[in-house]
Design an enzyme around this catalytic site. Structure first.
Site, PDB file in Angstrom:
ATOM      1  N   HIS A  28     -98.431  -3.951  31.146  1.00 29.32           N
ATOM      2  CA  HIS A  28     -97.338  -4.301  32.034  1.00 29.32           C
ATOM      3  C   HIS A  28     -97.164  -3.409  33.360  1.00 29.32           C
ATOM      4  CE1 HIS A  28     -93.927  -5.966  29.210  1.00 29.32           C
ATOM      5  NE2 HIS A  28     -95.126  -6.252  28.962  1.00 29.32           N
ATOM      6  N   TYR A  55     -84.032  -2.567  31.110  1.00 26.72           N
ATOM      7  CA  TYR A  55     -82.932  -1.133  30.538  1.00 26.72           C
ATOM      8  C   TYR A  55     -81.712  -1.667  31.328  1.00 26.72           C
ATOM      9  CZ  TYR A  55     -87.195   1.514  28.791  1.00 26.72           C
ATOM     10  OH  TYR A  55     -88.232   1.773  28.272  1.00 26.72           O
ATOM     11  N   PRO A  71     -85.045   7.367  22.559  1.00 21.49           N
ATOM     12  CA  PRO A  71     -86.108   6.417  22.774  1.00 21.49           C
ATOM     13  C   PRO A  71     -85.850   6.038  24.093  1.00 21.49           C
ATOM     14  CG  PRO A  71     -84.204   5.495  21.427  1.00 21.49           C
ATOM     15  CD  PRO A  71     -83.951   7.072  21.385  1.00 21.49           C
ATOM     16  N   LYS A 115     -90.965   7.589  25.272  1.00 21.55           N
ATOM     17  CA  LYS A 115     -91.914   8.679  25.117  1.00 21.55           C
ATOM     18  C   LYS A 115     -92.117   9.238  23.835  1.00 21.55           C
ATOM     19  CE  LYS A 115     -92.430   9.094  29.692  1.00 21.55           C
ATOM     20  NZ  LYS A 115     -93.203   7.924  29.845  1.00 21.55           N
ATOM     21  N   TYR A 143     -92.454   7.043  33.901  1.00 24.28           N
ATOM     22  CA  TYR A 143     -92.558   6.141  33.010  1.00 24.28           C
ATOM     23  C   TYR A 143     -93.833   5.855  32.499  1.00 24.28           C
ATOM     24  CZ  TYR A 143     -91.152   2.170  30.333  1.00 24.28           C
ATOM     25  OH  TYR A 143     -90.490   1.082  29.222  1.00 24.28           O
TER      26      TYR A 143
HETATM   27  C1  PHB Z   1     -89.452  -0.960  22.027  1.00 29.59           C
HETATM   28  O1  PHB Z   1     -89.907  -1.881  22.281  1.00 29.59           O
HETATM   29  O2  PHB Z   1     -88.955  -0.736  20.601  1.00 29.59           O
HETATM   30  C2  PHB Z   1     -88.834  -0.020  22.928  1.00 29.59           C
HETATM   31  C3  PHB Z   1     -89.312  -0.106  24.205  1.00 29.59           C
HETATM   32  C4  PHB Z   1     -88.894   0.853  25.205  1.00 29.59           C
HETATM   33  C5  PHB Z   1     -88.147   1.782  24.814  1.00 29.59           C
HETATM   34  C6  PHB Z   1     -87.551   1.863  23.363  1.00 29.59           C
HETATM   35  C7  PHB Z   1     -88.195   1.128  22.489  1.00 29.59           C
HETATM   36  O3  PHB Z   1     -87.773   2.627  25.718  1.00 29.59           O
END
Ligand code: PHB
Ligand code: APR
Length: 393
Positions: free
Chosen positions: A72, A201, A293, A297, A384
Site C-alpha cells: 500500500h 480511518y 490499534p 503499531k 505510519y
Molecule cells: C486491521 O486490518 O485489522 C487493522 C488495520 C489497521 C489498524 C488496525 C487494524 O490500524
C-alpha cells in the site's frame, strides 16, 4: 534440557526471534501455553511496516507474504464528510506498508520453525521462570502431566500482555505507564471485496470507523463502540448500518456487505513497562508494551524489539559484546515511546471522547491542519510507515 535462549510464548514475537536466532546458529526452545490452532485462530491486525517486512525476509519467512501481501502506497483519512489521502510513498522517499494479516505471519513463522525442526512445546502448563538474576536461569513447566526443566543462558519473555514473564519480576523493580481508553473497537471480518483499495480511518460524530482488509475478497472493518457492549448486541445488519453511517457518502454507497465470519470487541489501552530487561530476562513485544490499534503499531513494535534483541544476542554470542545486552531496554524504549505517541495521537484525533463541542472543534482543527500542511502529512506518513531502527554498535 539445555538451550541458549528459552523463549516464552509462540506469538509473532517468540516465533520471529526463534527463527532469526536459529539462522545465526543460536539454539532456542519455545514454550507456548496454547495449542497451534488456538494461536492461529486469533484475528489481529494486518499492516506491516517496511522494517517488519525486511525482518521477515531476513528470517526467510517471506515467500508467501511476498506473493500474497498487498503493498500500500497511501492511506485515507476521512472527517467532516471529506476524504484526504496521505501519500505514504511520496512523502517518505519511497517507503510503503504491506497489508498481510498477523495470522498469516504467524503461520509462516510456525511453518519455518517446523521445517528447521526447532524444539517447541505447545500447551505447556505452569510455565515458571527461575534464577534469571543469576548466570544460570531456568524455566520449568508441565507437559502431559510431567514436570520439565530447561537450563539456559537467557530468557526471552515473548508471552504477551497477560503472560507470566513480566509478572515474574519482583514488584517494585518495574515502572509501568498506562492509559485505558473509555471505548472499544468492534471488529468484523467478512468475505466481501474491500470498499476501498487503501485503508480508510474515519472520524465521525457517531464515533470512529476503519475500513481495512486482508485480501481482495476479505474485508476487515471496525467501529468504535461502548466498552460495555457485547458482540450479541451487534447483529450484522446493525454493524453494517453503523459502519456506513460513519463513512463519506460515496464510500458508504459502494460498500459490499455480507455475513460476518468473525466478530469481536477489543478494549484500547496504552501501556509501557520500564526497563525491559531484568537480569537475564528480556521482555519483548506485548509483554512489555501495548498500543491502541489506531496506528497499526502493535505487531510492528514487537518486530522492532525482536530486531534489537536478536542483534544484541548475536553480537554477544559471536563477538563477546555482552555490554550490548544492557542497552536492549533503552534502545527499544526510545522507539516504543515514539510509537506510543503516534498511536495515542491517532486515537485522540479520530475517536469520539465526549459531546464536548470544544474538543470536537480541536479534533477538526488537528485533522485539517495535519492534512493540509506538507509538514503535517509528512509527519503522519513517516510514523505510519514506521520510524527507522537504531543501528546496534
Ligand atoms: C486491521 O486490518 O485489522 C487493522 C488495520 C489497521 C489498524 C488496525 C487494524 O490500524
Ligand atoms: N506461558 C507460555 N506462553 C504464554 C503464557 C505463558 N504463561 N502466557 C501467554 N502465552 C502465549 C500466548 O498464548 C501467546 O501465544 O504467549 C503468546 C504471546 O503472543 P501475543 O499476545 O501475540 O504477543 P506478541 O508475540 O508479542 O505479538 C505482538 O502485538 O499488538 C500486538 O496484535 C499484536 O499480538 C500482536 C502483538
Amino acid at each position: 534440557m539445555k538451550t541458549q535462549v528459552a523463549i516464552i510464548g509462540a506469538g509473532p514475537s517468540g516465533l520471529l526471534l526463534a527463527q532469526l536466532l536459529h539462522l545465526q546458529g543460536i539454539d532456542t526452545i519455545l514454550l507456548e501455553a496454547r495449542s497451534p490452532d488456538y494461536v492461529l485462530g486469533r484475528i489481529r491486525a494486518g499492516v506491516l511496516e517496511q522494517g517488519t517486512v525486511d525482518l521477515l525476509r531476513e528470517a526467510k519467512a517471506n515467500a508467501r507474504m511476498d506473493r500474497e501481501g498487498q503493498v500500500h502506497e497511501g492511506v485515507g483519512l476521512s472527517f467532516a464528510g471529506r476524504q484526504e489521502r496521505i501519500d505514504l510513498k511520496g512523502l517518505t522517499g519511497g517507503k510503503t506498508v504491506m497489508v498481510y494479516g498477523q495470522t498469516e505471519v504467524t503461520k509462516d513463522l510456525m511453518d519455518a520453525r517446523a521445517q528447521e525442526k526447532g524444539v517447541s512445546f505447545y500447551e505447556a502448563a505452569n510455565v515458571r521462570l527461575h534464577d534469571f538474576q543469576t548466570d544460570h536461569p531456568r524455566v520449568t513447566f508441565q507437559k502431559d502431566g510431567e514436570t520439565l526443566e530447561i537450563e539456559c543462558d537467557y530468557i526471552a519473555g515473548c508471552d504477551g500482555f497477560h503472560g507470566v514473564s513480566r509478572q515474574s519480576v519482583p514488584t517494585g523493580a518495574l515502572q509501568t505507564y498506562e492509559k485505558v481508553y473509555p471505548f472499544g473497537w468492534l471488529g468484523v471480518l467478512s468475505r466481501t471485496p474491500p470498499v476501498s483499495h487503501e485503508l480508510i480511518y474515519a472520524n465521525h460524530e457517531r464515533g470512529f470507523a476503519l475500513c481495512s482488509m486482508r485480501n481482495a475478497q476479505l474485508s476487515r472493518y471496525y467501529v468504535q463502540c461502548p466498552l460495555e457492549d457485547k458482540t450479541a448486541d451487534w447483529s450484522d445488519q446493525r454493524f453494517w448500518d453503523e459502519l456506513r453511517s460513519r463513512l463519506p457518502q460515496h464510500v458508504a454507497a459502494s460498500m459490499v456487505t455480507g455475513p460476518s465470519i468473525e466478530k469481536s470487541i477489543a478494549p484500547l489501552r496504552s501501556f509501557v513497562v520500564e526497563p525491559m530487561k531484568f537480569g537475564r530476562l528480556f521482555l519483548v513485544g506485548d509483554a512489555a508494551h501495548i498500543v491502541p490499534p489506531t496506528g497499526a503499531k502493535g505487531l510492528n513494535l514487537a518486530a522492532s524489539d525482536v530486531n534489537t534483541l536478536y542483534r544484541v544476542l548475536t553480537k554477544a554470542y559471536q563477538d563477546g559484546r555482552v555490554d550490548l545486552l544492557d542497552k536492549y531496554s533503552e534502545i527499544c524504549l526510545r522507539r516504543i515511546w515514539k510509537a506510543e505517541r503516534f498511536s495515542w495521537w491517532m486515537t485522540s484525533v479520530l475517536h469520539k471522547f465526549s459531546d464536548d463541542p470544544f474538543n470536537q472543534r480541536i479534533q477538526m482543527a488537528e485533522l485539517e491542519y495535519y492534512t493540509s500542511s506538507l509538514a503535517g502529512r509528512t509527519s503522519i506518513a513517516e510514523n505510519y510507515v514506521g520510524l527507522p531502527y537504531e543501528a546496534i554498535v
